[in-house]
Design a protein around this motif. Sequence first.
Motif, mmCIF file in Angstrom:
data_model
loop_
_atom_site.group_PDB
_atom_site.id
_atom_site.type_symbol
_atom_site.label_atom_id
_atom_site.label_comp_id
_atom_site.label_asym_id
_atom_site.label_seq_id
_atom_site.Cartn_x
_atom_site.Cartn_y
_atom_site.Cartn_z
ATOM 1 N N MET A 55 8.855 67.271 -19.790
ATOM 2 C CA MET A 55 8.611 65.888 -19.399
ATOM 3 C C MET A 55 7.979 65.849 -18.015
ATOM 4 N N LYS A 56 6.945 65.023 -17.858
ATOM 5 C CA LYS A 56 6.279 64.918 -16.577
ATOM 6 C C LYS A 56 7.207 64.281 -15.543
ATOM 7 N N THR A 57 6.988 64.685 -14.302
ATOM 8 C CA THR A 57 7.803 64.161 -13.204
ATOM 9 C C THR A 57 7.684 62.652 -13.099
ATOM 10 N N SER A 58 6.461 62.115 -13.312
ATOM 11 C CA SER A 58 6.249 60.672 -13.203
ATOM 12 C C SER A 58 7.014 59.918 -14.283
ATOM 13 N N SER A 59 7.030 60.489 -15.511
ATOM 14 C CA SER A 59 7.768 59.840 -16.602
ATOM 15 C C SER A 59 9.255 59.822 -16.313
ATOM 16 N N LEU A 60 9.789 60.936 -15.802
ATOM 17 C CA LEU A 60 11.197 61.009 -15.459
ATOM 18 C C LEU A 60 11.546 60.000 -14.371
ATOM 19 N N PHE A 61 10.627 59.841 -13.425
ATOM 20 C CA PHE A 61 10.851 58.899 -12.339
ATOM 21 C C PHE A 61 10.992 57.470 -12.874
ATOM 22 N N PHE A 62 10.087 57.086 -13.778
ATOM 23 C CA PHE A 62 10.134 55.728 -14.320
ATOM 24 C C PHE A 62 11.379 55.497 -15.180
ATOM 25 N N ILE A 63 11.832 56.529 -15.877
ATOM 26 C CA ILE A 63 13.053 56.407 -16.672
ATOM 27 C C ILE A 63 14.262 56.181 -15.767
ATOM 28 N N LEU A 64 14.318 56.943 -14.677
ATOM 29 C CA LEU A 64 15.419 56.790 -13.732
ATOM 30 C C LEU A 64 15.403 55.407 -13.098
ATOM 31 N N VAL A 65 14.196 54.928 -12.750
ATOM 32 C CA VAL A 65 14.066 53.603 -12.173
ATOM 33 C C VAL A 65 14.539 52.548 -13.166
ATOM 34 N N TYR A 66 14.185 52.730 -14.446
ATOM 35 C CA TYR A 66 14.577 51.769 -15.478
ATOM 36 C C TYR A 66 16.098 51.671 -15.587
ATOM 37 N N PHE A 67 16.778 52.833 -15.693
ATOM 38 C CA PHE A 67 18.229 52.811 -15.833
ATOM 39 C C PHE A 67 18.910 52.271 -14.587
ATOM 40 N N TYR A 68 18.361 52.558 -13.414
ATOM 41 C CA TYR A 68 18.912 52.026 -12.179
ATOM 42 C C TYR A 68 18.791 50.497 -12.149
ATOM 43 N N THR A 69 17.624 50.005 -12.613
ATOM 44 C CA THR A 69 17.394 48.565 -12.628
ATOM 45 C C THR A 69 18.346 47.866 -13.591
ATOM 46 N N VAL A 70 18.554 48.450 -14.780
ATOM 47 C CA VAL A 70 19.461 47.868 -15.765
ATOM 48 C C VAL A 70 20.869 47.765 -15.203
ATOM 49 N N GLN A 71 21.301 48.844 -14.494
ATOM 50 C CA GLN A 71 22.626 48.824 -13.910
ATOM 51 C C GLN A 71 22.753 47.735 -12.848
ATOM 52 N N CYS A 72 21.668 47.562 -12.069
ATOM 53 C CA CYS A 72 21.718 46.594 -10.970
ATOM 54 C C CYS A 72 21.791 45.152 -11.469
ATOM 55 N N VAL A 73 21.146 44.873 -12.606
ATOM 56 C CA VAL A 73 21.098 43.501 -13.097
ATOM 57 C C VAL A 73 22.164 43.221 -14.152
ATOM 58 N N ALA A 74 23.026 44.225 -14.436
ATOM 59 C CA ALA A 74 24.086 44.027 -15.414
ATOM 60 C C ALA A 74 24.972 42.867 -14.972
ATOM 61 N N VAL A 75 25.299 42.012 -15.911
ATOM 62 C CA VAL A 75 26.057 40.808 -15.596
ATOM 63 C C VAL A 75 27.352 40.792 -16.412
ATOM 64 N N THR A 76 28.449 40.543 -15.761
ATOM 65 C CA THR A 76 29.744 40.416 -16.426
ATOM 66 C C THR A 76 29.945 38.967 -16.861
ATOM 67 N N THR A 77 30.325 38.762 -18.111
ATOM 68 C CA THR A 77 30.610 37.417 -18.612
ATOM 69 C C THR A 77 32.107 37.157 -18.546
ATOM 70 N N ILE A 78 32.475 36.071 -17.879
ATOM 71 C CA ILE A 78 33.880 35.687 -17.730
ATOM 72 C C ILE A 78 34.127 34.455 -18.603
ATOM 73 N N MET A 79 35.034 34.583 -19.553
ATOM 74 C CA MET A 79 35.347 33.485 -20.458
ATOM 75 C C MET A 79 36.542 32.697 -19.915
ATOM 76 N N THR A 80 36.400 31.381 -19.896
ATOM 77 C CA THR A 80 37.490 30.527 -19.437
ATOM 78 C C THR A 80 37.515 29.238 -20.255
ATOM 79 N N THR A 81 38.375 28.306 -19.871
ATOM 80 C CA THR A 81 38.607 27.125 -20.695
ATOM 81 C C THR A 81 37.594 26.022 -20.419
ATOM 82 N N GLY A 82 37.306 25.259 -21.462
ATOM 83 C CA GLY A 82 36.515 24.047 -21.305
ATOM 84 C C GLY A 82 37.407 22.908 -20.843
#
Length: 288
Positions: free
Chosen positions: A1-28
Amino acid sequence: MKTSSLFFILVYFYTVQCVAVTTIMTTGKQKPDDASHDYFIGLLKLALMETSNEYGNAVIQTVPHPGQERVIKLLAMGEFYDVAWTGTSNARDIKLHKVPFPLFKGGLGWRGMIIRRDTQDEYASVKSIDDLKNYVICQGSHWPDADILEHNDLTVYRAGHFDAMLQMVVLKRCDLLPLSIFEGQAELALVQNSFPELMFYQELIIRYPLTMHFFVNLKKKKLAQRINLGLEKLENSGQLERYMQRHSLTKNAFPLSKFKKAQVIELQSTEIVSKDTIKHTLKWPKQN
Protein backbone atom coordinates in the motif's frame (compact mmCIF):
# COMPACT_ATOMS: atom_id res chain seq x y z
CA MET A 1 0.00 0.00 0.00
CA LYS A 2 1.30 3.44 -0.91
CA THR A 3 2.24 5.78 1.91
CA SER A 4 -0.23 8.41 0.64
CA SER A 5 -3.11 5.92 0.65
CA LEU A 6 -2.28 4.82 4.19
CA PHE A 7 -2.16 8.45 5.26
CA PHE A 8 -5.65 9.17 3.92
CA ILE A 9 -7.05 6.03 5.57
CA LEU A 10 -5.61 7.08 8.92
CA VAL A 11 -7.01 10.58 8.47
CA TYR A 12 -10.43 9.11 7.65
CA PHE A 13 -10.58 6.93 10.78
CA TYR A 14 -9.33 9.79 12.95
CA THR A 15 -12.03 12.07 11.53
CA VAL A 16 -14.78 9.49 12.14
CA GLN A 17 -13.66 9.13 15.74
CA CYS A 18 -13.62 12.89 16.23
CA VAL A 19 -17.15 13.43 14.91
CA ALA A 20 -18.66 10.38 16.65
CA VAL A 21 -21.77 11.47 18.50
CA THR A 22 -23.35 9.79 21.53
CA THR A 23 -27.16 9.69 21.54
CA ILE A 24 -28.76 10.19 24.95
CA MET A 25 -32.36 9.02 25.25
CA THR A 26 -34.63 10.75 27.74
CA THR A 27 -38.30 11.48 28.38
CA GLY A 28 -40.65 13.62 26.36
CA LYS A 29 -43.20 15.98 27.88
CA GLN A 30 -45.68 14.62 30.42
CA LYS A 31 -48.38 16.93 29.07
CA PRO A 32 -48.66 19.50 26.22
CA ASP A 33 -48.16 22.37 28.69
CA ASP A 34 -45.07 21.13 30.53
CA ALA A 35 -43.08 24.09 31.82
CA SER A 36 -40.47 21.96 33.56
CA HIS A 37 -39.52 19.77 30.58
CA ASP A 38 -37.74 22.58 28.73
CA TYR A 39 -35.83 23.51 31.90
CA PHE A 40 -34.42 20.03 32.47
CA ILE A 41 -33.73 19.30 28.80
CA GLY A 42 -31.91 22.64 28.53
CA LEU A 43 -29.87 21.91 31.64
CA LEU A 44 -28.97 18.44 30.36
CA LYS A 45 -27.85 19.89 27.01
CA LEU A 46 -25.65 22.45 28.75
CA ALA A 47 -24.06 19.78 30.97
CA LEU A 48 -23.29 17.60 27.94
CA MET A 49 -21.85 20.55 26.02
CA GLU A 50 -19.62 21.49 28.96
CA THR A 51 -18.09 17.99 28.93
CA SER A 52 -17.70 17.48 25.18
CA ASN A 53 -13.91 17.87 25.38
CA GLU A 54 -13.66 15.03 27.90
CA TYR A 55 -16.39 12.72 26.58
CA GLY A 56 -17.14 13.76 22.99
CA ASN A 57 -20.25 15.23 21.40
CA ALA A 58 -23.74 14.13 22.40
CA VAL A 59 -27.28 14.69 21.16
CA ILE A 60 -30.53 14.22 23.05
CA GLN A 61 -33.52 12.30 21.74
CA THR A 62 -36.83 12.04 23.58
CA VAL A 63 -39.16 9.08 24.00
CA PRO A 64 -42.84 9.60 24.96
CA HIS A 65 -43.47 9.85 28.70
CA PRO A 66 -45.54 6.89 30.02
CA GLY A 67 -45.84 8.21 33.59
CA GLN A 68 -43.25 8.77 36.30
CA GLU A 69 -43.35 5.33 37.91
CA ARG A 70 -43.14 3.61 34.50
CA VAL A 71 -40.15 5.75 33.51
CA ILE A 72 -38.36 4.72 36.72
CA LYS A 73 -39.01 1.03 36.01
CA LEU A 74 -37.86 1.23 32.38
CA LEU A 75 -34.74 3.19 33.34
CA ALA A 76 -33.89 0.58 35.99
CA MET A 77 -34.36 -2.16 33.36
CA GLY A 78 -32.08 -0.34 30.91
CA GLU A 79 -34.82 0.05 28.32
CA PHE A 80 -35.77 3.13 26.22
CA TYR A 81 -34.17 5.73 28.52
CA ASP A 82 -30.57 6.64 29.34
CA VAL A 83 -31.41 9.44 31.76
CA ALA A 84 -34.48 10.88 33.49
CA TRP A 85 -35.12 13.43 36.20
CA THR A 86 -37.23 13.05 39.30
CA GLY A 87 -37.37 13.88 42.99
CA THR A 88 -35.06 11.70 45.02
CA SER A 89 -36.22 8.97 47.36
CA ASN A 90 -34.43 6.23 49.25
CA ALA A 91 -36.06 3.60 47.01
CA ARG A 92 -35.00 5.34 43.77
CA ASP A 93 -31.47 5.75 45.06
CA ILE A 94 -31.27 1.95 45.32
CA LYS A 95 -32.82 1.13 41.94
CA LEU A 96 -30.94 3.79 39.96
CA HIS A 97 -27.66 5.69 39.91
CA LYS A 98 -28.29 9.25 41.07
CA VAL A 99 -26.33 12.18 39.71
CA PRO A 100 -25.58 13.93 43.03
CA PHE A 101 -25.91 17.54 41.83
CA PRO A 102 -29.38 18.94 42.80
CA LEU A 103 -31.14 20.41 39.74
CA PHE A 104 -32.96 23.18 41.64
CA LYS A 105 -29.94 23.55 43.92
CA GLY A 106 -31.91 22.08 46.80
CA GLY A 107 -35.04 24.14 46.27
CA LEU A 108 -37.47 21.38 45.30
CA GLY A 109 -38.56 21.06 48.93
CA TRP A 110 -39.25 24.81 49.26
CA ARG A 111 -42.98 24.75 48.63
CA GLY A 112 -45.46 27.49 47.96
CA MET A 113 -49.00 26.31 47.23
CA ILE A 114 -51.75 26.47 44.67
CA ILE A 115 -54.96 27.47 46.44
CA ARG A 116 -58.37 28.90 45.61
CA ARG A 117 -58.24 32.69 45.44
CA ASP A 118 -61.18 33.09 47.78
CA THR A 119 -59.34 31.25 50.59
CA GLN A 120 -56.02 33.14 50.65
CA ASP A 121 -56.86 35.23 53.72
CA GLU A 122 -57.24 32.20 55.96
CA TYR A 123 -53.66 31.02 55.34
CA ALA A 124 -52.28 34.05 57.22
CA SER A 125 -53.22 32.24 60.45
CA VAL A 126 -51.40 29.00 59.53
CA LYS A 127 -48.26 28.92 61.68
CA SER A 128 -47.51 25.27 62.44
CA ILE A 129 -47.83 21.65 61.35
CA ASP A 130 -50.84 21.33 63.66
CA ASP A 131 -52.53 24.16 61.74
CA LEU A 132 -51.82 22.34 58.45
CA LYS A 133 -53.57 19.26 59.78
CA ASN A 134 -56.87 21.07 59.21
CA TYR A 135 -56.32 20.96 55.44
CA VAL A 136 -56.41 18.30 52.73
CA ILE A 137 -53.28 18.44 50.57
CA CYS A 138 -53.19 17.27 46.93
CA GLN A 139 -50.09 15.47 45.65
CA GLY A 140 -49.04 13.24 42.78
CA SER A 141 -49.64 9.53 43.26
CA HIS A 142 -45.95 8.68 42.98
CA TRP A 143 -44.38 11.93 44.19
CA PRO A 144 -41.95 11.46 47.11
CA ASP A 145 -43.60 14.55 48.65
CA ALA A 146 -46.78 12.59 49.35
CA ASP A 147 -44.86 10.18 51.58
CA ILE A 148 -43.12 13.07 53.36
CA LEU A 149 -46.41 14.85 54.05
CA GLU A 150 -48.02 11.67 55.35
CA HIS A 151 -44.93 11.03 57.50
CA ASN A 152 -45.76 14.36 59.18
CA ASP A 153 -49.34 13.19 59.86
CA LEU A 154 -50.88 15.47 57.25
CA THR A 155 -53.92 14.47 55.18
CA VAL A 156 -52.97 13.78 51.56
CA TYR A 157 -55.18 13.21 48.52
CA ARG A 158 -53.19 11.51 45.73
CA ALA A 159 -53.98 12.04 42.05
CA GLY A 160 -52.34 10.70 38.92
CA HIS A 161 -52.12 13.87 36.81
CA PHE A 162 -51.36 17.53 37.40
CA ASP A 163 -54.62 18.78 35.89
CA ALA A 164 -56.53 16.31 38.06
CA MET A 165 -54.89 17.80 41.16
CA LEU A 166 -55.84 21.30 40.08
CA GLN A 167 -59.41 20.18 39.50
CA MET A 168 -59.53 18.63 42.97
CA VAL A 169 -58.58 22.01 44.46
CA VAL A 170 -61.27 23.76 42.40
CA LEU A 171 -63.87 21.19 43.50
CA LYS A 172 -62.79 21.62 47.15
CA ARG A 173 -61.78 18.00 47.51
CA CYS A 174 -58.32 19.39 48.28
CA ASP A 175 -57.47 22.69 49.89
CA LEU A 176 -53.99 23.19 48.49
CA LEU A 177 -51.38 21.77 46.14
CA PRO A 178 -47.78 22.44 47.28
CA LEU A 179 -45.30 23.07 44.46
CA SER A 180 -41.70 24.27 44.51
CA ILE A 181 -41.21 28.04 44.44
CA PHE A 182 -38.98 27.37 41.42
CA GLU A 183 -41.76 25.88 39.31
CA GLY A 184 -45.18 26.55 40.81
CA GLN A 185 -45.86 29.98 39.33
CA ALA A 186 -44.81 28.96 35.81
CA GLU A 187 -46.71 25.67 35.90
CA LEU A 188 -49.92 27.39 36.96
CA ALA A 189 -49.49 30.22 34.45
CA LEU A 190 -49.63 27.74 31.56
CA VAL A 191 -53.10 26.54 32.57
CA GLN A 192 -54.40 29.68 34.31
CA ASN A 193 -57.10 30.26 31.67
CA SER A 194 -58.57 26.86 32.49
CA PHE A 195 -58.33 27.41 36.24
CA PRO A 196 -58.97 31.13 36.89
CA GLU A 197 -60.10 30.37 40.45
CA LEU A 198 -56.57 29.33 41.45
CA MET A 199 -53.46 31.26 42.49
CA PHE A 200 -49.91 30.42 43.60
CA TYR A 201 -49.60 31.52 47.23
CA GLN A 202 -46.07 32.14 48.60
CA GLU A 203 -46.62 33.97 51.88
CA LEU A 204 -46.67 30.53 53.54
CA ILE A 205 -43.83 28.13 52.69
CA ILE A 206 -43.78 24.45 53.58
CA ARG A 207 -40.15 23.33 53.63
CA TYR A 208 -38.58 19.88 53.84
CA PRO A 209 -35.43 18.14 52.55
CA LEU A 210 -36.14 17.02 48.98
CA THR A 211 -34.04 17.39 45.86
CA MET A 212 -34.47 16.88 42.13
CA HIS A 213 -31.79 14.90 40.29
CA PHE A 214 -30.91 13.29 37.01
CA PHE A 215 -30.92 9.49 37.32
CA VAL A 216 -29.34 6.87 35.05
CA ASN A 217 -29.26 3.09 34.95
CA LEU A 218 -26.97 1.47 37.53
CA LYS A 219 -24.66 0.28 34.74
CA LYS A 220 -24.15 3.77 33.31
CA LYS A 221 -21.99 5.35 35.98
CA LYS A 222 -19.78 6.98 33.34
CA LEU A 223 -22.78 8.91 32.02
CA ALA A 224 -23.67 9.97 35.57
CA GLN A 225 -20.10 11.17 36.12
CA ARG A 226 -20.23 13.15 32.89
CA ILE A 227 -23.51 14.87 33.73
CA ASN A 228 -22.37 15.69 37.27
CA LEU A 229 -19.09 17.13 35.99
CA GLY A 230 -21.00 19.28 33.51
CA LEU A 231 -23.35 20.61 36.20
CA GLU A 232 -20.43 21.43 38.49
CA LYS A 233 -18.73 23.31 35.67
CA LEU A 234 -21.93 25.27 35.04
CA GLU A 235 -22.13 26.19 38.71
CA ASN A 236 -18.46 27.18 38.99
CA SER A 237 -18.71 29.44 35.94
CA GLY A 238 -21.92 31.10 37.18
CA GLN A 239 -23.89 29.80 34.16
CA LEU A 240 -26.24 27.69 36.29
CA GLU A 241 -27.45 30.54 38.48
CA ARG A 242 -27.91 32.76 35.44
CA TYR A 243 -29.86 29.96 33.76
CA MET A 244 -32.15 29.65 36.80
CA GLN A 245 -32.66 33.41 37.01
CA ARG A 246 -33.61 33.69 33.32
CA HIS A 247 -35.52 30.51 32.53
CA SER A 248 -39.30 30.90 32.38
CA LEU A 249 -39.78 28.03 34.85
CA THR A 250 -37.55 29.29 37.66
CA LYS A 251 -37.13 33.04 37.22
CA ASN A 252 -40.19 33.90 39.32
CA ALA A 253 -38.42 32.69 42.48
CA PHE A 254 -35.70 35.33 42.21
CA PRO A 255 -34.51 37.25 44.05
CA LEU A 256 -34.82 34.84 46.97
CA SER A 257 -34.84 37.83 49.33
CA LYS A 258 -38.56 38.23 48.51
CA PHE A 259 -39.24 35.31 50.90
CA LYS A 260 -37.72 36.97 53.97
CA LYS A 261 -41.15 37.72 55.42
CA ALA A 262 -42.81 34.43 54.45
CA GLN A 263 -44.12 32.15 57.19
CA VAL A 264 -42.04 28.94 56.99
CA ILE A 265 -43.20 25.59 58.36
CA GLU A 266 -40.47 22.95 58.56
CA LEU A 267 -41.40 19.32 57.99
CA GLN A 268 -39.38 16.22 58.76
CA SER A 269 -38.32 13.94 55.93
CA THR A 270 -37.43 10.26 55.77
CA GLU A 271 -35.10 10.95 52.84
CA ILE A 272 -31.31 10.99 53.20
CA VAL A 273 -29.60 14.07 51.73
CA SER A 274 -25.95 13.45 50.77
CA LYS A 275 -23.05 15.77 51.58
CA ASP A 276 -22.49 16.32 47.83
CA THR A 277 -26.05 17.55 47.49
CA ILE A 278 -25.83 19.83 50.54
CA LYS A 279 -22.64 21.38 49.14
CA HIS A 280 -24.54 22.74 46.12
CA THR A 281 -27.72 23.85 47.92
CA LEU A 282 -28.95 27.44 47.81
CA LYS A 283 -29.29 29.19 51.15
CA TRP A 284 -32.78 30.16 52.30
CA PRO A 285 -32.90 33.92 53.02
CA LYS A 286 -32.68 34.85 56.68
CA GLN A 287 -36.04 35.76 58.14
CA ASN A 288 -36.66 39.35 59.28
